[in-house]
Design a protein around this motif. Structure first.
Motif, PDB file in Angstrom:
ATOM      1  N   ALA A  18       6.137  -8.278  17.434  1.00 41.10           N
ATOM      2  CA  ALA A  18       6.861  -7.852  16.722  1.00 41.10           C
ATOM      3  C   ALA A  18       6.615  -6.189  16.748  1.00 41.10           C
ATOM      4  N   GLU A  19       5.557  -6.291  16.410  1.00 36.57           N
ATOM      5  CA  GLU A  19       4.482  -5.262  16.436  1.00 36.57           C
ATOM      6  C   GLU A  19       4.554  -3.837  17.235  1.00 36.57           C
ATOM      7  N   LEU A  20       4.398  -4.496  19.250  1.00 37.76           N
ATOM      8  CA  LEU A  20       4.474  -3.660  20.197  1.00 37.76           C
ATOM      9  C   LEU A  20       6.021  -2.873  20.051  1.00 37.76           C
ATOM     10  N   ALA A  21       7.092  -3.522  20.276  1.00 38.19           N
ATOM     11  CA  ALA A  21       7.800  -3.159  20.105  1.00 38.19           C
ATOM     12  C   ALA A  21       8.474  -2.678  18.576  1.00 38.19           C
ATOM     13  N   ALA A  22       7.594  -2.051  17.357  1.00 39.93           N
ATOM     14  CA  ALA A  22       7.882  -1.465  16.777  1.00 39.93           C
ATOM     15  C   ALA A  22       6.710  -1.007  17.219  1.00 39.93           C
ATOM     16  N   TRP A  31       6.342  10.255  17.924  1.00 39.15           N
ATOM     17  CA  TRP A  31       7.301  10.156  16.533  1.00 39.15           C
ATOM     18  C   TRP A  31       7.524   8.454  16.753  1.00 39.15           C
ATOM     19  N   ASP A  32       7.954   8.276  15.708  1.00 40.89           N
ATOM     20  CA  ASP A  32       8.545   6.614  15.149  1.00 40.89           C
ATOM     21  C   ASP A  32       9.964   7.118  14.683  1.00 40.89           C
ATOM     22  N   PHE A  33      10.734   7.446  15.582  1.00 39.54           N
ATOM     23  CA  PHE A  33      12.100   8.001  15.205  1.00 39.54           C
ATOM     24  C   PHE A  33      12.941   6.935  14.941  1.00 39.54           C
ATOM     25  N   PHE A  34      13.367   5.942  14.802  1.00 37.87           N
ATOM     26  CA  PHE A  34      14.152   5.077  13.993  1.00 37.87           C
ATOM     27  C   PHE A  34      13.284   4.384  12.900  1.00 37.87           C
ATOM     28  N   ARG A  35      11.993   4.661  12.492  1.00 37.10           N
ATOM     29  CA  ARG A  35      11.054   4.053  11.198  1.00 37.10           C
ATOM     30  C   ARG A  35      11.335   2.087  11.824  1.00 37.10           C
ATOM     31  N   ASP A  36      10.954   2.270  12.651  1.00 33.95           N
ATOM     32  CA  ASP A  36      10.212   0.693  13.118  1.00 33.95           C
ATOM     33  C   ASP A  36       9.128   0.441  12.473  1.00 33.95           C
ATOM     34  N   LEU A  37       8.113   1.328  12.169  1.00 31.78           N
ATOM     35  CA  LEU A  37       7.090   1.242  11.631  1.00 31.78           C
ATOM     36  C   LEU A  37       6.590   0.790  10.288  1.00 31.78           C
ATOM     37  N   GLU A  38       8.089   1.312   9.915  1.00 27.25           N
ATOM     38  CA  GLU A  38       8.173   0.808   8.275  1.00 27.25           C
ATOM     39  C   GLU A  38       7.862  -0.899   7.693  1.00 27.25           C
ATOM     40  N   GLU A  39       8.045  -1.793   8.402  1.00 22.30           N
ATOM     41  CA  GLU A  39       8.157  -2.896   8.383  1.00 22.30           C
ATOM     42  C   GLU A  39       6.114  -3.535   7.994  1.00 22.30           C
ATOM     43  N   ALA A  47       0.903   8.397   8.078  1.00 24.24           N
ATOM     44  CA  ALA A  47       0.387   6.953   7.850  1.00 24.24           C
ATOM     45  C   ALA A  47       0.892   6.710   9.404  1.00 24.24           C
ATOM     46  N   VAL A  48       1.401   6.823  10.635  1.00 19.29           N
ATOM     47  CA  VAL A  48       1.326   6.751  12.001  1.00 19.29           C
ATOM     48  C   VAL A  48       0.498   6.911  12.941  1.00 19.29           C
ATOM     49  N   ALA A  49       0.482   8.431  12.277  1.00 18.80           N
ATOM     50  CA  ALA A  49      -0.920   8.550  12.677  1.00 18.80           C
ATOM     51  C   ALA A  49      -2.746   8.662  12.044  1.00 18.80           C
ATOM     52  N   ALA A  50      -2.239   8.406  11.360  1.00 21.25           N
ATOM     53  CA  ALA A  50      -3.881   7.461  11.147  1.00 21.25           C
ATOM     54  C   ALA A  50      -3.623   6.808  11.270  1.00 21.25           C
ATOM     55  N   ALA A  51      -2.984   5.683  11.905  1.00 25.17           N
ATOM     56  CA  ALA A  51      -2.895   4.016  12.062  1.00 25.17           C
ATOM     57  C   ALA A  51      -3.156   3.866  13.908  1.00 25.17           C
ATOM     58  N   PHE A  52      -2.785   5.341  14.642  1.00 26.93           N
ATOM     59  CA  PHE A  52      -2.255   5.004  16.388  1.00 26.93           C
ATOM     60  C   PHE A  52      -3.206   5.518  17.204  1.00 26.93           C
ATOM     61  N   PRO A  53      -4.808   5.092  16.655  1.00 27.73           N
ATOM     62  CA  PRO A  53      -5.631   5.201  17.406  1.00 27.73           C
ATOM     63  C   PRO A  53      -6.244   3.619  17.491  1.00 27.73           C
ATOM     64  N   GLU A  54      -6.193   2.823  16.542  1.00 27.21           N
ATOM     65  CA  GLU A  54      -6.233   1.504  16.526  1.00 27.21           C
ATOM     66  C   GLU A  54      -5.087   0.492  16.879  1.00 27.21           C
ATOM     67  N   ALA A  55      -4.119   0.831  16.474  1.00 34.38           N
ATOM     68  CA  ALA A  55      -2.604   0.451  17.811  1.00 34.38           C
ATOM     69  C   ALA A  55      -3.089   0.196  19.222  1.00 34.38           C
ATOM     70  N   TRP A  56      -3.174   1.474  19.184  1.00 34.98           N
ATOM     71  CA  TRP A  56      -3.494   1.838  21.222  1.00 34.98           C
ATOM     72  C   TRP A  56      -4.781   1.318  21.016  1.00 34.98           C
ATOM     73  N   ALA A  57      -5.889   1.104  21.015  1.00 38.35           N
ATOM     74  CA  ALA A  57      -6.789   0.433  21.620  1.00 38.35           C
ATOM     75  C   ALA A  57      -6.553  -1.520  21.744  1.00 38.35           C
ATOM     76  N   ARG A  58      -5.552  -1.541  20.479  1.00 37.73           N
ATOM     77  CA  ARG A  58      -5.559  -3.780  20.333  1.00 37.73           C
ATOM     78  C   ARG A  58      -3.940  -4.009  21.571  1.00 37.73           C
ATOM     79  N   GLY A  60      -2.233  -1.457  23.361  1.00 36.77           N
ATOM     80  CA  GLY A  60      -1.923  -0.209  24.213  1.00 36.77           C
ATOM     81  C   GLY A  60      -1.438  -0.588  25.742  1.00 36.77           C
ATOM     82  N   GLY A  61      -2.539  -2.017  26.248  1.00 37.72           N
ATOM     83  CA  GLY A  61      -3.016  -1.964  27.310  1.00 37.72           C
ATOM     84  C   GLY A  61      -1.714  -3.169  27.090  1.00 37.72           C
ATOM     85  N   ALA A  62      -0.961  -4.163  26.205  1.00 38.78           N
ATOM     86  CA  ALA A  62       0.085  -4.308  26.768  1.00 38.78           C
ATOM     87  C   ALA A  62       1.268  -3.996  27.177  1.00 38.78           C
ATOM     88  N   PHE A  63       1.758  -2.772  26.757  1.00 37.89           N
ATOM     89  CA  PHE A  63       2.617  -2.018  26.486  1.00 37.89           C
ATOM     90  C   PHE A  63       2.569  -0.995  27.542  1.00 37.89           C
TER      91      PHE A  63
END
Length: 91
Positions: A18-22, A31-39, A47-58, A60-63
């Protein structure tokens, strides 16, 4: 006397899928065009830009695995790959 009923929010169960889809739009385009990351508590572009590096590292491979196997994928490389590199190659 009518007392207003307390509003209750359902407990949202999240998982990596679910997080990967968001994160999909952000990983692709920055950009989070549809605000899927609000949840996930990321309601602003900052906030998305600040969290991006950690989320990508975690995630990104699956994506990238999904992105590479999609038959109609964009010819342009995803923003996350261009900016942060391939997390599958990180040691």
């Amino acid at each position: 006397m009518n007392v207003p009923v307390k509003r209750r929010y359902g407990k949202r169960r999240t998982n990596d899928a679910a997080e990967l889809a968001a994160w999909r739009d952000a990983f692709l385009h920055r950009w989070d065009f549809f605000r899927d990351l609000e949840e996930f508590g990321l309601g602003t572009d900052e906030a998305v830009a600040a969290a991006f590096p950690e989320a990508w590292a975690r995630l990104g491979g699956a994506f990238l695995d999904q992105f590479e196997q999609h038959p109609s994928r964009s010819p342009e490389p995803p923003y996350g790959l261009v900016t942060y590199g391939d997390p599958r190659n990180a040691s």
